[in-house]
Design a protein around this motif. Structure first.
Motif, PDB file in Angstrom:
ATOM      1  N   LEU A  76       0.882  -1.162   0.000  1.00 51.44           N
ATOM      2  CA  LEU A  76       0.000   0.000   0.000  1.00 51.44           C
ATOM      3  C   LEU A  76       0.919   1.211   0.000  1.00 51.44           C
ATOM      4  O   LEU A  76       1.669   1.421   0.951  1.00 51.44           O
ATOM      5  N   ARG A  97       3.483  -2.594  -9.589  1.00 52.77           N
ATOM      6  CA  ARG A  97       2.457  -3.335 -10.342  1.00 52.77           C
ATOM      7  C   ARG A  97       3.022  -3.867 -11.657  1.00 52.77           C
ATOM      8  O   ARG A  97       2.751  -5.003 -12.039  1.00 52.77           O
ATOM      9  N   ASP A 102       1.661  -6.991  -6.207  1.00 51.39           N
ATOM     10  CA  ASP A 102       0.356  -6.418  -5.900  1.00 51.39           C
ATOM     11  C   ASP A 102       0.577  -5.112  -5.145  1.00 51.39           C
ATOM     12  O   ASP A 102       1.169  -5.109  -4.066  1.00 51.39           O
ATOM     13  N   GLU A 104      -1.277  -1.185  -4.240  1.00 49.41           N
ATOM     14  CA  GLU A 104      -2.365  -0.210  -4.292  1.00 49.41           C
ATOM     15  C   GLU A 104      -1.761   1.162  -4.034  1.00 49.41           C
ATOM     16  O   GLU A 104      -0.940   1.331  -3.135  1.00 49.41           O
ATOM     17  N   TRP A 105      -2.192   2.135  -4.818  1.00 43.45           N
ATOM     18  CA  TRP A 105      -1.780   3.520  -4.608  1.00 43.45           C
ATOM     19  C   TRP A 105      -2.963   4.270  -4.019  1.00 43.45           C
ATOM     20  O   TRP A 105      -4.041   4.310  -4.604  1.00 43.45           O
ATOM     21  N   ARG A 135      -7.294   0.552   4.877  1.00 40.60           N
ATOM     22  CA  ARG A 135      -6.732  -0.108   3.682  1.00 40.60           C
ATOM     23  C   ARG A 135      -5.595  -1.053   4.058  1.00 40.60           C
ATOM     24  O   ARG A 135      -5.439  -2.118   3.478  1.00 40.60           O
ATOM     25  N   LEU A 139      -5.369  -5.043   3.428  1.00 36.95           N
ATOM     26  CA  LEU A 139      -4.207  -5.635   2.766  1.00 36.95           C
ATOM     27  C   LEU A 139      -3.682  -6.829   3.571  1.00 36.95           C
ATOM     28  O   LEU A 139      -3.395  -7.893   3.020  1.00 36.95           O
TER      29      LEU A 139
END
Length: 143
Positions: A76, A97, A102, A104-105, A135, A139
């Motif tokens: 993250l 990515r 994996d 997430e931004w 978040r 995760l």
């Protein structure tokens, strides 16, 4: 290093407004590098304090964006919208990515670098940190 040396792997990465790449030629640095929360002179001071003199700033332990990004734990990557490190954080999430990691931004527009230190003073910063923690929990739980 843990990945490359076969050590125990973290369950996840939480990168909160990270400094992951050397160089200062990015729009967010030019736009926000003069602000008080993290200025260009602050960034130079941190580099002098944390990086031994003569060390190659391209070393992936210092500039992770320049290293191998595959095979890393899920990430993250959190950026603040008013932060000289904004663009490098976004690019790092995209590079993770692209390397098959994996990632997430989470971009928190309108907040400055260091907003997590402002939660007692700012309801907006407190809500943003709650969002980050939610978040991060997702995760860690794989959702």
């Amino acid at each position: 290093q843990l990945r490359d040396q076969g050590g125990p792997q973290p369950a996840a990465q939480l990168l909160l407004y990270p400094n992951v790449a050397r160089g200062a030629d990015q729009p967010s640095v030019r736009a926000f590098g003069h602000l008080p929360f993290l200025s260009l002179s602050d960034m130079a001071w941190y580099t002098r304090g944390y990086v031994p003199r003569g060390t190659d700033l391209g070393d992936p332990r210092i500039s992770p964006a320049e290293g191998e990004l595959s095979g890393l734990p899920p990430a993250l990557v959190v950026t603040a919208g008013v932060d000289p490190l904004h663009d490098s954080g976004r690019a790092y999430a995209e590079a993770l990515r692209a390397a098959g990691t994996d990632a997430e931004w989470l971009d928190l527009a309108g907040l400055p670098h260091g907003f997590a230190h402002l939660v007692a003073l700012s309801p907006v910063a407190a809500a943003a940190l709650d969002q980050v923690l939610t978040r991060c929990a997702a995760l860690l739980h794989g959702t």
